[in-house]
Design a protein around this motif. Structure first.
Motif, PDB file in Angstrom:
ATOM      1  N   VAL A 110       5.835   0.033  -2.138  1.00 31.15           N
ATOM      2  CA  VAL A 110       5.176   0.307  -0.284  1.00 31.15           C
ATOM      3  C   VAL A 110       6.032  -0.875   0.188  1.00 31.15           C
ATOM      4  O   VAL A 110       6.192  -0.507   1.935  1.00 31.15           O
ATOM      5  CB  VAL A 110       3.592  -0.831  -0.262  1.00 31.15           C
ATOM      6  CG1 VAL A 110       2.842   0.642  -0.878  1.00 31.15           C
ATOM      7  CG2 VAL A 110       4.032  -1.845  -1.222  1.00 31.15           C
ATOM      8  N   ASN A 111       6.487  -1.698  -0.395  1.00 26.02           N
ATOM      9  CA  ASN A 111       8.106  -2.200   0.553  1.00 26.02           C
ATOM     10  C   ASN A 111       9.065  -2.241  -0.028  1.00 26.02           C
ATOM     11  O   ASN A 111       9.800  -3.359  -0.350  1.00 26.02           O
ATOM     12  CB  ASN A 111       7.272  -3.546   0.535  1.00 26.02           C
ATOM     13  CG  ASN A 111       6.976  -4.226  -0.966  1.00 26.02           C
ATOM     14  OD1 ASN A 111       7.241  -3.743  -1.906  1.00 26.02           O
ATOM     15  ND2 ASN A 111       6.390  -6.075  -1.313  1.00 26.02           N
ATOM     16  N   ASN A 112       9.428  -1.443  -1.029  1.00 23.78           N
ATOM     17  CA  ASN A 112      11.078  -1.357  -1.428  1.00 23.78           C
ATOM     18  C   ASN A 112      11.486  -1.497  -1.094  1.00 23.78           C
ATOM     19  O   ASN A 112      12.743  -1.974  -1.465  1.00 23.78           O
ATOM     20  CB  ASN A 112      10.772  -0.543  -2.665  1.00 23.78           C
ATOM     21  CG  ASN A 112       9.675  -0.133  -3.913  1.00 23.78           C
ATOM     22  OD1 ASN A 112       9.408  -1.139  -3.958  1.00 23.78           O
ATOM     23  ND2 ASN A 112       9.688   0.844  -4.175  1.00 23.78           N
ATOM     24  N   ALA A 113      11.709  -0.500   0.478  1.00 26.21           N
ATOM     25  CA  ALA A 113      12.789  -0.127   1.044  1.00 26.21           C
ATOM     26  C   ALA A 113      13.368  -1.194   2.240  1.00 26.21           C
ATOM     27  O   ALA A 113      14.243  -2.389   2.208  1.00 26.21           O
ATOM     28  CB  ALA A 113      12.560   0.956   2.022  1.00 26.21           C
ATOM     29  N   GLY A 292       8.632  -8.673   1.778  1.00 22.74           N
ATOM     30  CA  GLY A 292       8.402  -7.889   1.328  1.00 22.74           C
ATOM     31  C   GLY A 292       7.326  -7.482   2.934  1.00 22.74           C
ATOM     32  O   GLY A 292       7.055  -6.163   3.276  1.00 22.74           O
ATOM     33  N   ARG A 293       7.673  -8.313   4.737  1.00 21.55           N
ATOM     34  CA  ARG A 293       6.929  -7.754   4.846  1.00 21.55           C
ATOM     35  C   ARG A 293       7.214  -7.323   6.562  1.00 21.55           C
ATOM     36  O   ARG A 293       7.866  -8.139   6.722  1.00 21.55           O
ATOM     37  CB  ARG A 293       6.489  -9.503   5.341  1.00 21.55           C
ATOM     38  CG  ARG A 293       5.964 -10.001   4.031  1.00 21.55           C
ATOM     39  CD  ARG A 293       4.471 -11.671   4.999  1.00 21.55           C
ATOM     40  NE  ARG A 293       4.295 -11.801   3.341  1.00 21.55           N
ATOM     41  CZ  ARG A 293       3.023 -13.051   3.974  1.00 21.55           C
ATOM     42  NH1 ARG A 293       2.877 -13.169   4.878  1.00 21.55           N
ATOM     43  NH2 ARG A 293       2.025 -13.288   2.786  1.00 21.55           N
ATOM     44  N   SER A 294       7.727  -6.178   6.038  1.00 22.95           N
ATOM     45  CA  SER A 294       7.843  -5.003   7.331  1.00 22.95           C
ATOM     46  C   SER A 294       7.089  -5.042   8.196  1.00 22.95           C
ATOM     47  O   SER A 294       6.176  -5.045   6.395  1.00 22.95           O
ATOM     48  CB  SER A 294       8.983  -4.005   6.960  1.00 22.95           C
ATOM     49  OG  SER A 294       8.221  -2.729   6.566  1.00 22.95           O
ATOM     50  N   PRO A 295       6.580  -4.479   9.092  1.00 25.81           N
ATOM     51  CA  PRO A 295       5.411  -3.935  10.015  1.00 25.81           C
ATOM     52  C   PRO A 295       4.771  -2.699   8.908  1.00 25.81           C
ATOM     53  O   PRO A 295       3.869  -2.538   8.547  1.00 25.81           O
ATOM     54  CB  PRO A 295       5.834  -3.373  11.391  1.00 25.81           C
ATOM     55  CG  PRO A 295       6.628  -4.716  11.773  1.00 25.81           C
ATOM     56  CD  PRO A 295       7.439  -4.741  10.235  1.00 25.81           C
TER      57      PRO A 295
END
Length: 328
Positions: A110-113, A292-295
């Motif tokens: 879910v936060n790879n990118a 990994g903390r993008s909205p």
């Protein structure tokens, strides 16, 4: 916020009690509270909860850094599900949970990118000295700070770890014409990148060494005094993996002695505690475990959490359930 709702309780039965052991944004907390009874506590305070409350807890929300131990599971006899809020799960005792009939889930990918983006941002920031130059300029310096800084273009990138995140970092680095090599436990012949058989060899062959491997006992202190010596005074270290991968004492010593050019860390051993003296190091950039903390990533992992909670209490199959054999 999401359509992954828990089973209805029109019969008047109480909502399942969920224990939250990690920090979470207030809108996500409010979302959980709409669907469940929610209890929030620090991991160290878990055993101090009222004895009458412990058997009622049916699910725990944690993450890879905070984890959940066998001892903590032991005092939660009603526990059915442990959800890792994200991809990591290295400090969750999956074997102990499985033995007790407790399911464990996570949210891979879910936060790879976002993590890959952050890795490149840290690489550029430490290479060009962006935070240091920003502070110096705002303090009134100009000409004295217009010194040449290394650039990433065409340089050698070593990736420790070549999973999904490693591949995304490599893809981004290729846009800077970097020469990419990697080390993992086993080579991946389908990749176009060069495989290097040891950590030290990779470090010696890198201008920039980016860590993107799992945490846990198998990777603890892979970057130690010897690896840092191989990286050398022109080499930069970037860590978006886990703090445990780096021997913090060895790194601080190498930075103070200028035995490496610099380091940019999103994760640190014993976080949120920082090693003493970090404020004096102008060759170190720190961010507070936010890669990994993008909205977008946070919404995706929250949606994954709600889907698994709903599935658990409806007796339906779980998504991305972990088994002991998968933890190695």
């Amino acid at each position: 916020m999401t359509n992954a709702l828990p089973p209805g309780n029109s019969s008047g039965t109480p909502s399942p009690l969920i224990l939250l052991l990690i920090s979470m944004q207030q809108p996500f907390i409010a979302d959980l509270q709409q669907h469940y009874s929610l209890k929030m506590t620090l991991p160290a305070e878990l055993s101090h909860l009222p004895a009458s409350e412990l058997p009622q807890i049916q699910a725990v929300v944690t993450n890879g850094s905070t984890g959940l131990t066998a001892e903590q599971m032991e005092i939660l006899p009603g526990l059915k599900l442990v959800c890792s809020y994200g991809a990591g799960y290295e400090n969750i005792d999956v074997a102990a949970a499985t033995q007790r009939g407790i399911a464990v889930t996570h949210a891979p990918g879910v936060n790879n990118a976002s993590v890959a983006d952050h890795a490149l941002a840290l690489t550029l920031a430490i290479s060009r000295g962006l935070p240091q130059l920003d502070r110096a300029l705002k303090a009134g310096g100009w000409l004295q700070n217009r010194q040449p800084r290394p650039t990433v273009n065409g340089k050698r990138l070593g990736l420790l770890g070549m999973g999904n995140i490693g591949e995304l970092i490599a893809k981004r680095a290729a846009g800077f014409d970097m020469q990419i090599a990697y080390h993992t436990r086993r080579p991946r012949p389908e990749l176009v990148y060069r495989y290097v058989p040891s950590v030290n060899e990779l470090a010696a062959d890198s201008d920039y060494l980016i860590l993107a491997c799992p945490g846990g006992a198998a990777t603890r202190h892979l970057i130690n005094h010897e690896a840092l010596e191989h990286l050398g005074p022109q080499g930069f270290l970037v860590n978006v993996a886990r703090g445990s991968v780096v021997d913090t004492c060895a790194l601080m010593e190498a930075l103070r002695a200028k035995r490496i050019a610099g380091a940019a860390l999103d994760v640190i051993e014993d976080e949120p505690e920082l090693p003493p003296g970090v404020e004096q190091l102008d060759n170190l950039i720190l961010t507070p475990h936010v890669s990994g903390r993008s909205p977008e990533a946070q919404l995706a992992q929250h949606t994954a959490l709600l889907k698994n909670l709903a599935a658990c209490f409806a007796g339906q199959p779980l998504h991305d359930q972990l088994l002991p054999a998968l933890k190695a």
